[in-house]
Each structure stands twice: as C-alpha cells, then as structure tokens.
Design a protein around this motif. Structure first.
Motif, PDB file in Angstrom:
ATOM      1  N   ASN A 131       0.820  -1.209   0.000  1.00  0.00           N
ATOM      2  CA  ASN A 131       0.000   0.000   0.000  1.00  0.00           C
ATOM      3  C   ASN A 131       0.853   1.258   0.000  1.00  0.00           C
ATOM      4  O   ASN A 131       0.629   2.192  -0.781  1.00  0.00           O
ATOM      5  CB  ASN A 131      -0.913   0.005   1.233  1.00  0.00           C
ATOM      6  N   LEU A 132       1.880   1.277   0.855  1.00  0.00           N
ATOM      7  CA  LEU A 132       2.716   2.474   0.978  1.00  0.00           C
ATOM      8  C   LEU A 132       3.594   2.685  -0.250  1.00  0.00           C
ATOM      9  O   LEU A 132       3.832   3.826  -0.659  1.00  0.00           O
ATOM     10  CB  LEU A 132       3.583   2.379   2.235  1.00  0.00           C
ATOM     11  N   LEU A 133       4.078   1.602  -0.847  1.00  0.00           N
ATOM     12  CA  LEU A 133       4.991   1.729  -1.985  1.00  0.00           C
ATOM     13  C   LEU A 133       4.273   1.877  -3.321  1.00  0.00           C
ATOM     14  O   LEU A 133       4.834   2.444  -4.266  1.00  0.00           O
ATOM     15  CB  LEU A 133       5.923   0.511  -2.058  1.00  0.00           C
ATOM     16  N   ILE A 134       3.052   1.385  -3.409  1.00  0.00           N
ATOM     17  CA  ILE A 134       2.349   1.367  -4.700  1.00  0.00           C
ATOM     18  C   ILE A 134       1.080   2.227  -4.687  1.00  0.00           C
ATOM     19  O   ILE A 134       0.936   3.171  -5.465  1.00  0.00           O
ATOM     20  CB  ILE A 134       2.009  -0.077  -5.109  1.00  0.00           C
ATOM     21  N   THR A 135       0.145   1.901  -3.792  1.00  0.00           N
ATOM     22  CA  THR A 135      -1.158   2.577  -3.819  1.00  0.00           C
ATOM     23  C   THR A 135      -1.052   4.041  -3.424  1.00  0.00           C
ATOM     24  O   THR A 135      -1.619   4.914  -4.098  1.00  0.00           O
ATOM     25  CB  THR A 135      -2.142   1.857  -2.884  1.00  0.00           C
ATOM     26  N   VAL A 136      -0.328   4.335  -2.350  1.00  0.00           N
ATOM     27  CA  VAL A 136      -0.243   5.713  -1.861  1.00  0.00           C
ATOM     28  C   VAL A 136       0.370   6.669  -2.882  1.00  0.00           C
ATOM     29  O   VAL A 136      -0.215   7.725  -3.175  1.00  0.00           O
ATOM     30  CB  VAL A 136       0.498   5.770  -0.506  1.00  0.00           C
ATOM     31  N   PRO A 137       1.552   6.359  -3.444  1.00  0.00           N
ATOM     32  CA  PRO A 137       2.108   7.308  -4.423  1.00  0.00           C
ATOM     33  C   PRO A 137       1.233   7.470  -5.660  1.00  0.00           C
ATOM     34  O   PRO A 137       1.123   8.570  -6.206  1.00  0.00           O
ATOM     35  CB  PRO A 137       3.474   6.716  -4.777  1.00  0.00           C
ATOM     36  N   THR A 138       0.583   6.382  -6.086  1.00  0.00           N
ATOM     37  CA  THR A 138      -0.303   6.483  -7.244  1.00  0.00           C
ATOM     38  C   THR A 138      -1.493   7.377  -6.922  1.00  0.00           C
ATOM     39  O   THR A 138      -1.891   8.238  -7.731  1.00  0.00           O
ATOM     40  CB  THR A 138      -0.794   5.089  -7.672  1.00  0.00           C
ATOM     41  N   ALA A 139      -2.063   7.196  -5.738  1.00  0.00           N
ATOM     42  CA  ALA A 139      -3.218   8.002  -5.324  1.00  0.00           C
ATOM     43  C   ALA A 139      -2.855   9.480  -5.186  1.00  0.00           C
ATOM     44  O   ALA A 139      -3.632  10.363  -5.573  1.00  0.00           O
ATOM     45  CB  ALA A 139      -3.777   7.469  -4.011  1.00  0.00           C
ATOM     46  N   LEU A 140      -1.673   9.764  -4.645  1.00  0.00           N
ATOM     47  CA  LEU A 140      -1.258  11.163  -4.495  1.00  0.00           C
ATOM     48  C   LEU A 140      -1.004  11.815  -5.848  1.00  0.00           C
ATOM     49  O   LEU A 140      -1.319  12.995  -6.051  1.00  0.00           O
ATOM     50  CB  LEU A 140      -0.016  11.252  -3.610  1.00  0.00           C
ATOM     51  N   CYS A 141      -0.447  11.062  -6.788  1.00  0.00           N
ATOM     52  CA  CYS A 141      -0.283  11.589  -8.153  1.00  0.00           C
ATOM     53  C   CYS A 141      -1.642  11.957  -8.739  1.00  0.00           C
ATOM     54  O   CYS A 141      -1.817  13.027  -9.341  1.00  0.00           O
ATOM     55  CB  CYS A 141       0.397  10.557  -9.053  1.00  0.00           C
ATOM     56  N   HIS A 142      -2.611  11.081  -8.556  1.00  0.00           N
ATOM     57  CA  HIS A 142      -3.956  11.332  -9.077  1.00  0.00           C
ATOM     58  C   HIS A 142      -4.584  12.533  -8.384  1.00  0.00           C
ATOM     59  O   HIS A 142      -5.297  13.328  -9.026  1.00  0.00           O
ATOM     60  CB  HIS A 142      -4.834  10.094  -8.888  1.00  0.00           C
ATOM     61  N   LEU A 143      -4.313  12.683  -7.100  1.00  0.00           N
ATOM     62  CA  LEU A 143      -4.893  13.779  -6.325  1.00  0.00           C
ATOM     63  C   LEU A 143      -4.429  15.141  -6.819  1.00  0.00           C
ATOM     64  O   LEU A 143      -5.222  16.087  -6.909  1.00  0.00           O
ATOM     65  CB  LEU A 143      -4.531  13.602  -4.845  1.00  0.00           C
ATOM     66  N   VAL A 144      -3.139  15.271  -7.145  1.00  0.00           N
ATOM     67  CA  VAL A 144      -2.588  16.596  -7.455  1.00  0.00           C
ATOM     68  C   VAL A 144      -2.472  16.885  -8.948  1.00  0.00           C
ATOM     69  O   VAL A 144      -2.313  18.049  -9.341  1.00  0.00           O
ATOM     70  CB  VAL A 144      -1.206  16.782  -6.795  1.00  0.00           C
ATOM     71  N   ALA A 145      -2.540  15.865  -9.791  1.00  0.00           N
ATOM     72  CA  ALA A 145      -2.267  16.077 -11.219  1.00  0.00           C
ATOM     73  C   ALA A 145      -3.288  16.990 -11.886  1.00  0.00           C
ATOM     74  O   ALA A 145      -2.929  17.794 -12.761  1.00  0.00           O
ATOM     75  CB  ALA A 145      -2.216  14.736 -11.943  1.00  0.00           C
ATOM     76  N   GLU A 146      -4.558  16.898 -11.507  1.00  0.00           N
ATOM     77  CA  GLU A 146      -5.581  17.733 -12.135  1.00  0.00           C
ATOM     78  C   GLU A 146      -5.312  19.211 -11.883  1.00  0.00           C
ATOM     79  O   GLU A 146      -5.432  20.040 -12.785  1.00  0.00           O
ATOM     80  CB  GLU A 146      -6.975  17.353 -11.629  1.00  0.00           C
ATOM     81  N   GLY A 147      -4.928  19.536 -10.636  1.00  0.00           N
ATOM     82  CA  GLY A 147      -4.597  20.919 -10.322  1.00  0.00           C
ATOM     83  C   GLY A 147      -3.388  21.404 -11.091  1.00  0.00           C
ATOM     84  O   GLY A 147      -3.330  22.565 -11.526  1.00  0.00           O
ATOM     85  N   MET A 148      -2.412  20.524 -11.275  1.00  0.00           N
ATOM     86  CA  MET A 148      -1.238  20.885 -12.069  1.00  0.00           C
ATOM     87  C   MET A 148      -1.633  21.178 -13.514  1.00  0.00           C
ATOM     88  O   MET A 148      -1.144  22.125 -14.131  1.00  0.00           O
ATOM     89  CB  MET A 148      -0.205  19.750 -12.016  1.00  0.00           C
ATOM     90  N   LYS A 149      -2.537  20.348 -14.064  1.00  0.00           N
ATOM     91  CA  LYS A 149      -3.013  20.582 -15.431  1.00  0.00           C
ATOM     92  C   LYS A 149      -3.695  21.943 -15.545  1.00  0.00           C
ATOM     93  O   LYS A 149      -3.479  22.688 -16.510  1.00  0.00           O
ATOM     94  CB  LYS A 149      -3.984  19.470 -15.848  1.00  0.00           C
ATOM     95  N   GLU A 150      -4.520  22.276 -14.566  1.00  0.00           N
ATOM     96  CA  GLU A 150      -5.234  23.554 -14.586  1.00  0.00           C
ATOM     97  C   GLU A 150      -4.275  24.734 -14.537  1.00  0.00           C
ATOM     98  O   GLU A 150      -4.525  25.774 -15.152  1.00  0.00           O
ATOM     99  CB  GLU A 150      -6.216  23.618 -13.416  1.00  0.00           C
ATOM    100  N   HIS A 151      -3.163  24.560 -13.807  1.00  0.00           N
ATOM    101  CA  HIS A 151      -2.178  25.632 -13.678  1.00  0.00           C
ATOM    102  C   HIS A 151      -1.152  25.623 -14.811  1.00  0.00           C
ATOM    103  O   HIS A 151      -0.345  26.545 -14.933  1.00  0.00           O
ATOM    104  CB  HIS A 151      -1.451  25.530 -12.327  1.00  0.00           C
TER     105      HIS A 151
END
Length: 265
Positions: free
Chosen positions: A115-135
């Motif tokens: 979970n910590l090595l795979i799911t968490v980093p993937t989820a955090l990428c998904h969480l912030v990527a949309e905002g990065m696209k908008e900016h």
C-alpha cells in the motif's frame, strides 16, 4: 495559506522527517518553494519546518500522518482543500522494505508495504495532477530504486514494488508531459539514511565499502535538478548507472541465480 494568491510554489513531500525526504525538503526550500511535509513523526517534522523557515524565510506546513491509514489520502485532500493550497510539485518518497520472506511475514505486513509503496504514491499523483493541469505546470518525483532493475531477493516484494513505481511514473509522464507536467522516477542505490536501520539490515550491509554509499543530500539535489531539466528517469551515481546497465543486459537466468545466492552488488 493560498499560494495561488501569493504566487509562491508549494511542494508536497512524503517521508519528509528523515533521509532522502528531509533532504528534498531542504533542496526545495532553498530553491524558493514553500513545503508541505508529511510523515508520522510530528516532532521531527515541526523541527525541520522551523529550521527551514529560519534558513530560507519560506512557509513550511506539516501534517503528521501515517499514510497507511485507510483514510490517509482523504486526510491529505482535506488538508489541501481547507487551506486552498495548490501543489506545484510532489515528491513521493515514503516507503520501507519488509525484511522478511513472503511466507514469514504476515499478509497484513505485506499488504501495508504494498500500500505504501504502490497505492499511496499512485493516489497522491492522481490527487494533485488535475490541479497541475489547470495551472499548466507541475513536477512529480516518484522515488523508485535501482532495485527495480536488480535480481530478485528470495521472498521479497520490494523490487517488484519499485519496478511498478518506475513504470507507473513513465506512463504518467507520457500522459502529462503535453500539459507541462514533468514526472520523473528517481532511482538511488545504497543511500546513507535511517532506511536500512529501520529495516534491521544495517549490520548485514556493513561489509559494503563506504564508496558504494551516497549521501541523501546529493541524491535529493540530483533529483531536483533532474526533474527541472525534464528527465523522466534519473539513476543516481556513476556506479549505480553502471550496475543498472549491467542488469539490463544480464540474462534472466543469471539474475535468477544471483537472487538465489542473495548476491548484493
């Protein structure tokens, strides 16, 4: 704090209380970023935040959180939303290796590491990527390892997990690069930090000469410079790059035998 108003950039760093994560916090702060530091150890985080503010005059927020909690990603999202905070850069650094073979460790132990090595980093990428696209801009560093290329170790899932990080990052970079978002997989080798001590294998690795180890500050500095150059993969150090090249051309049968004999290069 609303960094969209004050035009300052913010980096979110996991595993920020020590080692490579702490070094990344220092590098980004030195380069003018505000930081959001996430790790379990509240006192260590707050001490680091105070030191960074005193040294660089930037804003350093802390979130003491075990990212293996079932609602950890929701807590991060709520923290960002409450403070109207935009993440310009993400460093997924939190992680550990379970020093037990597959059938010795419990499933809960393996599940937590996965979970910590795979799911968490993937989820955090998904969480912030949309905002990065908008900016129209963003930087993501996912800390993998040269273990992603190396022979397997009997019963260990660590290499497999780091291989996922490597390939996931490349896939994200291919999708997000057109939106001016650089995603880079950082692959350090042996690094002087608390990582191996936490694993309980520091004494086991004590035979490896000092010149094979890199300092976390150098790893982080190279990582920052690499993602800012637009690299999608960075392997730290000449020796590590030579090893990775050797692994790439090594027949799978030889890699399998090396893993069977537990040979660490």
């Amino acid at each position: 704090m609303n960094n969209s108003i004050n035009n300052r950039k913010t980096v979110l760093i996991t595993g920020a209380s020590s080692g490579i994560g702490e070094s990344f916090a220092k590098v980004f702060a030195e380069k003018g970023f505000d930081t959001l530091l996430i790790a379990r150890r509240k006192e260590r985080l707050e001490k680091l935040a105070q030191e960074l503010t005193a040294a660089h005059g930037n804003v350093n927020l802390t979130l003491a959180l075990d990212l293996n909690e079932t609602d950890a990603i929701q807590k991060v999202a709520s923290f960002l939303k409450k403070r109207r905070l935009h993440v310009d850069a993400l460093v997924n650094n939190a992680g550990y290796a379970l020093p037990k073979p597959f059938m010795v460790g419990s499933w809960d132990e393996h599940k937590a590491m996965i979970n910590l090595l795979i799911t968490v980093p993937t989820a955090l990428c998904h969480l912030v990527a949309e905002g990065m696209k908008e900016h129209g801009q963003g930087w993501i560093i996912n800390v993998s390892s040269i273990a992603a290329f190396a022979p397997e170790f009997p019963g260990s899932l660590y290499n497999a997990a780091k291989s996922y990080v490597l390939h996931m990052t490349e896939a994200l970079d291919l999708e997000l690069r057109p939106f001016n978002i650089n995603c880079m997989s950082l692959c350090p080798g042996l690094t002087s930090s608390e990582f191996h001590e936490t694993m309980g294998v520091k004494e086991f690795l004590s035979y490896i000469p000092k010149w094979r180890w890199m300092e976390s500050d150098i790893v982080a500095k190279e990582g920052y410079e690499g993602v800012m150059r637009g690299e999608h993969l960075l392997i730290n150090g000449k020796v590590n790059r030579a090893l990775v090249n050797a692994f790439k051309f090594m027949p799978n049968k030889i890699k399998y035998l090396m893993g069977k004999k537990q040979i660490i290069l």
